[in-house]
Design a protein around this motif. Structure first.
Motif, mmCIF file in Angstrom:
data_model
loop_
_atom_site.group_PDB
_atom_site.id
_atom_site.type_symbol
_atom_site.label_atom_id
_atom_site.label_comp_id
_atom_site.label_asym_id
_atom_site.label_seq_id
_atom_site.Cartn_x
_atom_site.Cartn_y
_atom_site.Cartn_z
ATOM 1 N N ARG A 99 8.419 -2.061 -0.496
ATOM 2 C CA ARG A 99 6.982 -1.436 -0.891
ATOM 3 C C ARG A 99 6.532 -0.702 0.467
ATOM 4 N NH1 ARG A 99 4.413 -2.124 -5.283
ATOM 5 N NH2 ARG A 99 2.441 -2.487 -4.530
ATOM 6 N N ALA A 129 2.732 0.587 2.580
ATOM 7 C CA ALA A 129 1.303 0.752 2.386
ATOM 8 C C ALA A 129 0.676 1.940 2.870
ATOM 9 C CB ALA A 129 0.991 -0.404 3.379
ATOM 10 N N GLN A 130 1.820 2.835 3.253
ATOM 11 C CA GLN A 130 1.177 4.018 3.844
ATOM 12 C C GLN A 130 2.426 5.170 3.676
ATOM 13 O OE1 GLN A 130 -0.017 2.638 7.805
ATOM 14 N NE2 GLN A 130 1.734 3.983 8.458
ATOM 15 N N PRO A 141 -1.331 0.591 -1.868
ATOM 16 C CA PRO A 141 0.313 0.373 -1.713
ATOM 17 C C PRO A 141 1.100 0.685 -2.771
ATOM 18 C CG PRO A 141 -0.591 -1.859 -2.035
ATOM 19 C CD PRO A 141 -1.906 -0.949 -1.745
#
Length: 326
Positions: free
Chosen positions: A6, A8-9, A57
């Motif tokens: 994953r 998030a940015q 995300p």
């Protein structure tokens, strides 16, 4: 617990994180899919760095192969235990995972003759090669093709397919090792762009005429050389932008350089029609199953090594196809 990569940015490879996730039950039109192998594609870096914007995300990856674990309401063409593969764009984002929920629509039944690892390495590259060779231009025996990144995943498939059709392929590479690989897969000639002038060498090889078609997946750094390599009324196919997007230019440039044609295709538009998608998939799977086209998986990574995998990909250390083994 399943695991997934994953972010998030957006940013460099360091923004990728391996996390535990809850998968849940499939909803209407979905299946729960256990991945066996996941494809690593250059397009994944565009999602990661923000070139292709997605809400955060986000998951990452658009290609994988695995086994159906559970089927949601309304899914009639798939059953538990089916072997499948898939590729796409936003609709399949989230492939960097051990297990996931996914719409049944993009899933392709995987022939028993094709291994999961092979499928993960070739579904996107194979379908891309299929539309390039069968839809973009009416290739005929004796045509000439300039193929950038000839030792890459798409490049090696295209070179083999072109050889089957009697097309003379000139491949560009960055090292002698990659040149040997490109030649062994169908390139009649190779050009090392690190020290050779691509357009000049193409003119020498073609007796000053130029090539019918250029497949350019590099973009900014190769665009002008690609145009200068084409014969009069030749076709420039901008397949990707590994070195950055092509700078804006006026269409008069195409006239000045020989009434050239230019297209910027996207795989999504060539597999949007389920019938056409099935035709392309059947053709490329058929070539691979028969041994006419070999899929070179030259890099294997664990899912938790996604950061290193992206670093290797962007530094052009990879050849052929790369996969995550789940």
């Amino acid at each position: 617990m399943a695991k997934a990569i994953r972010l998030a940015q957006t940013g460099g490879p360091e923004v990728l994180r391996c996390e535990d996730i809850e998968v849940g039950r499939p909803g209407p039109g979905q299946v729960r899919l256990r991945h066996v192998a996941v494809g690593l594609n250059y397009a994944d870096t565009y999602f990661r760095d923000g070139t292709y914007p997605v809400p955060m995300p986000s998951g990452l990856g658009v290609e994988a192969a695995g086994v159906v674990q559970e089927v949601g309401e309304g899914v009639a063409h798939l059953a538990v235990g089916d072997r499948v593969t898939y590729t796409g764009f936003i609709d399949t984002l989230g492939a960097y995972s051990t297990e996931r929920l996914i719409s049944a629509a993009p899933l392709i039944r995987l022939p028993e003759t094709i291994a999961f690892e092979t499928a993960a390495a070739m579904t996107m590259r194979g379908l891309t090669s299929a539309y390039l060779m069968r839809r973009i231009y009416p290739f005929k025996q004796g045509d000439t093709l300039l193929l950038h990144a000839a030792a890459g995943g798409v490049g090696l498939i295209v070179a083999q397919w072109a050889r089957l059709l009697g097309i003379t392929v000139i491949g560009t590479v960055s090292t002698e090792e990659k040149a040997e690989m490109a030649r062994s897969h169908g390139c009649a000639y190779t050009i090392n762009y690190s020290h050779e002038d691509v357009a000049r060498r193409v003119r020498e090889i073609t007796d000053g005429v130029g090539v019918n078609v250029v497949f350019d997946s590099v973009g900014q750094s190769t665009f002008m050389a690609s145009l200068d390599s084409l014969k009069r009324r030749g076709l420039m196919v901008c397949v990707g932008t590994a070195s950055g997007p092509v700078a804006p230019f006026g269409p008069q440039l195409l006239a000045v350089k020989g009434s050239l044609h230019l297209t910027r295709p996207a795989l999504a538009d060539y597999i949007a029609d389920p019938v056409e998608k099935a035709q392309l998939a059947d053709e490329v799977f058929g070539h691979v199953a028969a041994g006419r086209i070999r899929i070179e998986i030259n890099q294997h990574y664990a899912l938790q090594d996604a950061v290193q995998a992206h670093r290797d990909l962007e530094s052009r250390k990879t050849t052929g196809s790369s996969i995550f083994v789940v």
